[in-house]
Design a protein around this motif. Structure first.
Motif, PDB file in Angstrom:
ATOM      1  N   TYR A  20       0.912  -1.096   0.091  1.00  0.00           N
ATOM      2  CA  TYR A  20      -0.027   0.003   0.123  1.00  0.00           C
ATOM      3  C   TYR A  20       0.932   1.296   0.077  1.00  0.00           C
ATOM      4  CZ  TYR A  20      -3.594  -3.412   1.064  1.00  0.00           C
ATOM      5  OH  TYR A  20      -4.368  -4.481   0.931  1.00  0.00           O
ATOM      6  N   LEU A  21       0.506   2.318  -0.566  1.00  0.00           N
ATOM      7  CA  LEU A  21       1.211   3.745  -0.857  1.00  0.00           C
ATOM      8  C   LEU A  21       0.753   4.591   0.392  1.00  0.00           C
ATOM      9  CD1 LEU A  21       2.933   5.570  -2.435  1.00  0.00           C
ATOM     10  CD2 LEU A  21       0.934   6.163  -3.435  1.00  0.00           C
ATOM     11  N   LEU A  22       1.776   4.986   1.181  1.00  0.00           N
ATOM     12  CA  LEU A  22       1.350   5.995   2.160  1.00  0.00           C
ATOM     13  C   LEU A  22       2.284   6.963   1.799  1.00  0.00           C
ATOM     14  CD1 LEU A  22       1.120   3.750   5.437  1.00  0.00           C
ATOM     15  CD2 LEU A  22      -0.723   4.593   4.213  1.00  0.00           C
ATOM     16  N   LEU A  23       1.649   8.172   1.863  1.00  0.00           N
ATOM     17  CA  LEU A  23       2.574   9.544   1.820  1.00  0.00           C
ATOM     18  C   LEU A  23       2.713  10.192   3.427  1.00  0.00           C
ATOM     19  CD1 LEU A  23       0.521  10.939  -1.078  1.00  0.00           C
ATOM     20  CD2 LEU A  23       2.418   9.264  -1.087  1.00  0.00           C
ATOM     21  N   HIS A  31       1.487  13.349   9.639  1.00  0.00           N
ATOM     22  CA  HIS A  31       1.156  11.678   9.370  1.00  0.00           C
ATOM     23  C   HIS A  31       1.181  11.035   8.219  1.00  0.00           C
ATOM     24  CE1 HIS A  31      -1.936  14.534   7.716  1.00  0.00           C
ATOM     25  NE2 HIS A  31      -2.515  13.332   7.249  1.00  0.00           N
ATOM     26  N   TRP A  32       0.894  10.052   8.076  1.00  0.00           N
ATOM     27  CA  TRP A  32       1.007   9.125   7.063  1.00  0.00           C
ATOM     28  C   TRP A  32      -0.330   8.759   6.618  1.00  0.00           C
ATOM     29  CZ3 TRP A  32       5.434   7.665   4.320  1.00  0.00           C
ATOM     30  CH2 TRP A  32       6.909   7.878   5.343  1.00  0.00           C
ATOM     31  N   SER A  33      -0.605   8.904   5.188  1.00  0.00           N
ATOM     32  CA  SER A  33      -2.120   8.443   4.881  1.00  0.00           C
ATOM     33  C   SER A  33      -1.878   8.392   3.214  1.00  0.00           C
ATOM     34  CB  SER A  33      -2.856   9.723   4.985  1.00  0.00           C
ATOM     35  OG  SER A  33      -2.747  10.571   4.564  1.00  0.00           O
ATOM     36  N   PRO A  34      -2.947   7.784   2.394  1.00  0.00           N
ATOM     37  CA  PRO A  34      -2.905   7.706   1.302  1.00  0.00           C
ATOM     38  C   PRO A  34      -3.204   8.876   0.511  1.00  0.00           C
ATOM     39  CG  PRO A  34      -4.771   6.460   2.195  1.00  0.00           C
ATOM     40  CD  PRO A  34      -3.940   7.208   3.262  1.00  0.00           C
ATOM     41  N   PRO A  35      -3.305   9.434  -0.647  1.00  0.00           N
ATOM     42  CA  PRO A  35      -3.615  10.463  -1.498  1.00  0.00           C
ATOM     43  C   PRO A  35      -4.873  10.812  -1.126  1.00  0.00           C
ATOM     44  CG  PRO A  35      -2.589   8.982  -2.986  1.00  0.00           C
ATOM     45  CD  PRO A  35      -2.516   8.129  -1.830  1.00  0.00           C
ATOM     46  N   LYS A  36      -5.470  12.206  -0.807  1.00  0.00           N
ATOM     47  CA  LYS A  36      -6.520  12.462  -0.392  1.00  0.00           C
ATOM     48  C   LYS A  36      -6.605  13.834  -0.306  1.00  0.00           C
ATOM     49  CE  LYS A  36      -6.652  12.310   4.490  1.00  0.00           C
ATOM     50  NZ  LYS A  36      -5.231  12.645   4.497  1.00  0.00           N
ATOM     51  N   PRO A  99       5.906   7.213  -7.196  1.00  0.00           N
ATOM     52  CA  PRO A  99       5.078   8.239  -7.164  1.00  0.00           C
ATOM     53  C   PRO A  99       5.995   9.826  -7.302  1.00  0.00           C
ATOM     54  CG  PRO A  99       5.210   7.414  -4.932  1.00  0.00           C
ATOM     55  CD  PRO A  99       5.853   6.499  -5.947  1.00  0.00           C
ATOM     56  N   VAL A 100       5.267  10.738  -7.682  1.00  0.00           N
ATOM     57  CA  VAL A 100       6.007  11.954  -7.746  1.00  0.00           C
ATOM     58  C   VAL A 100       5.262  13.030  -6.742  1.00  0.00           C
ATOM     59  CG1 VAL A 100       6.653  13.963  -8.973  1.00  0.00           C
ATOM     60  CG2 VAL A 100       6.682  11.715 -10.304  1.00  0.00           C
ATOM     61  N   LEU A 101       6.038  13.230  -5.823  1.00  0.00           N
ATOM     62  CA  LEU A 101       5.336  13.814  -4.518  1.00  0.00           C
ATOM     63  C   LEU A 101       5.196  15.427  -4.640  1.00  0.00           C
ATOM     64  CD1 LEU A 101       6.950  12.140  -1.474  1.00  0.00           C
ATOM     65  CD2 LEU A 101       4.857  11.837  -2.671  1.00  0.00           C
ATOM     66  N   SER A 102       4.037  15.767  -4.387  1.00  0.00           N
ATOM     67  CA  SER A 102       3.963  17.317  -4.205  1.00  0.00           C
ATOM     68  C   SER A 102       4.810  17.986  -2.957  1.00  0.00           C
ATOM     69  CB  SER A 102       2.353  17.752  -4.349  1.00  0.00           C
ATOM     70  OG  SER A 102       1.839  17.487  -2.867  1.00  0.00           O
ATOM     71  N   ASP A 103       4.569  19.253  -2.775  1.00  0.00           N
ATOM     72  CA  ASP A 103       5.107  19.760  -1.515  1.00  0.00           C
ATOM     73  C   ASP A 103       4.312  19.384  -0.336  1.00  0.00           C
ATOM     74  OD1 ASP A 103       3.143  21.395  -2.023  1.00  0.00           O
ATOM     75  OD2 ASP A 103       4.420  23.423  -2.192  1.00  0.00           O
ATOM     76  N   GLU A 104       3.189  18.986  -0.384  1.00  0.00           N
ATOM     77  CA  GLU A 104       2.418  18.526   0.713  1.00  0.00           C
ATOM     78  C   GLU A 104       3.030  17.359   1.642  1.00  0.00           C
ATOM     79  OE1 GLU A 104      -1.966  18.628   0.055  1.00  0.00           O
ATOM     80  OE2 GLU A 104      -1.774  19.512  -1.831  1.00  0.00           O
ATOM     81  N   HIS A 105       3.895  16.497   0.692  1.00  0.00           N
ATOM     82  CA  HIS A 105       4.344  15.413   1.218  1.00  0.00           C
ATOM     83  C   HIS A 105       5.831  15.403   1.132  1.00  0.00           C
ATOM     84  CE1 HIS A 105       0.064  14.413   0.516  1.00  0.00           C
ATOM     85  NE2 HIS A 105       0.165  13.867   1.790  1.00  0.00           N
ATOM     86  N   THR A 106       6.706  14.630   2.151  1.00  0.00           N
ATOM     87  CA  THR A 106       8.152  14.685   2.060  1.00  0.00           C
ATOM     88  C   THR A 106       8.515  13.262   1.888  1.00  0.00           C
ATOM     89  OG1 THR A 106       7.784  13.990   4.641  1.00  0.00           O
ATOM     90  CG2 THR A 106       8.197  16.396   4.115  1.00  0.00           C
ATOM     91  N   GLU A 107       7.729  12.341   1.929  1.00  0.00           N
ATOM     92  CA  GLU A 107       8.272  11.055   1.641  1.00  0.00           C
ATOM     93  C   GLU A 107       7.186  10.043   1.352  1.00  0.00           C
ATOM     94  OE1 GLU A 107      10.263   8.613   4.701  1.00  0.00           O
ATOM     95  OE2 GLU A 107      10.031  10.544   6.028  1.00  0.00           O
ATOM     96  N   TYR A 108       7.239   8.925   0.675  1.00  0.00           N
ATOM     97  CA  TYR A 108       6.363   7.855   0.637  1.00  0.00           C
ATOM     98  C   TYR A 108       6.964   6.450   0.884  1.00  0.00           C
ATOM     99  CZ  TYR A 108       8.801   6.408  -3.777  1.00  0.00           C
ATOM    100  OH  TYR A 108       9.733   5.963  -4.953  1.00  0.00           O
TER     101      TYR A 108
END
Length: 138
Positions: A20-23, A31-36, A99-108
């Protein structure tokens, strides 16, 4: 007024293992969560899930096999305000595409079920993983 949000629980099957992908959020408690994300005015939930997944993880509908009949809604309070988040189950078509992250997330992280549940920490999200994991295995 209930805040609405929508997203996908994205999974992949790599080496015969479901992951499962967590961001990790770049804000708050990180916190860690899926894209939403929040539903914009005039936007339906499914369109929001597609938009947010593209913005936060770089995956479009062409990258995903979306199980439109498989949903679960989480309801909880954020700072005393009720929030409702609907998730659809979505499989990454190319399991090697990161994934290619936005600035809303630091890692996946791509994680198997139990590790994803441990990292997510919140009981309702752990239940979401269990619910969809059972659907995948059927």
């Amino acid at each position: 007024m209930v805040k609405r949000a929508a997203g996908f629980l994205v999974f992949r099957i790599l080496n015969n293992q479901i992951e499962y992908l967590l961001l990790r959020a770049s804000y708050g408690i990180r916190h860690w969560s899926p894209p939403k994300g929040h539903v914009d005015p005039g936007e339906d939930d499914f369109t929001t899930a597609l938009r947010e997944t593209k913005e936060e993880a770089g995956y479009s509908d062409l990258d995903l096999k979306i199980y439109t009949n498989e949903t679960m809604t989480l309801k909880y309070d954020v700072d005393g305000v009720p929030k409702s988040v609907i998730y659809w189950l979505a499989e990454l078509v190319n399991p090697c595409k990161n994934p290619v992250l936005s600035d809303e997330h630091t890692e996946y992280k791509w994680l198997p079920k139990n590790e994803a549940k441990e990292l997510a920490k919140f009981k309702d999200f752990q239940d979401l993983i269990d619910f969809f994991h059972d659907k995948i295995n059927k």
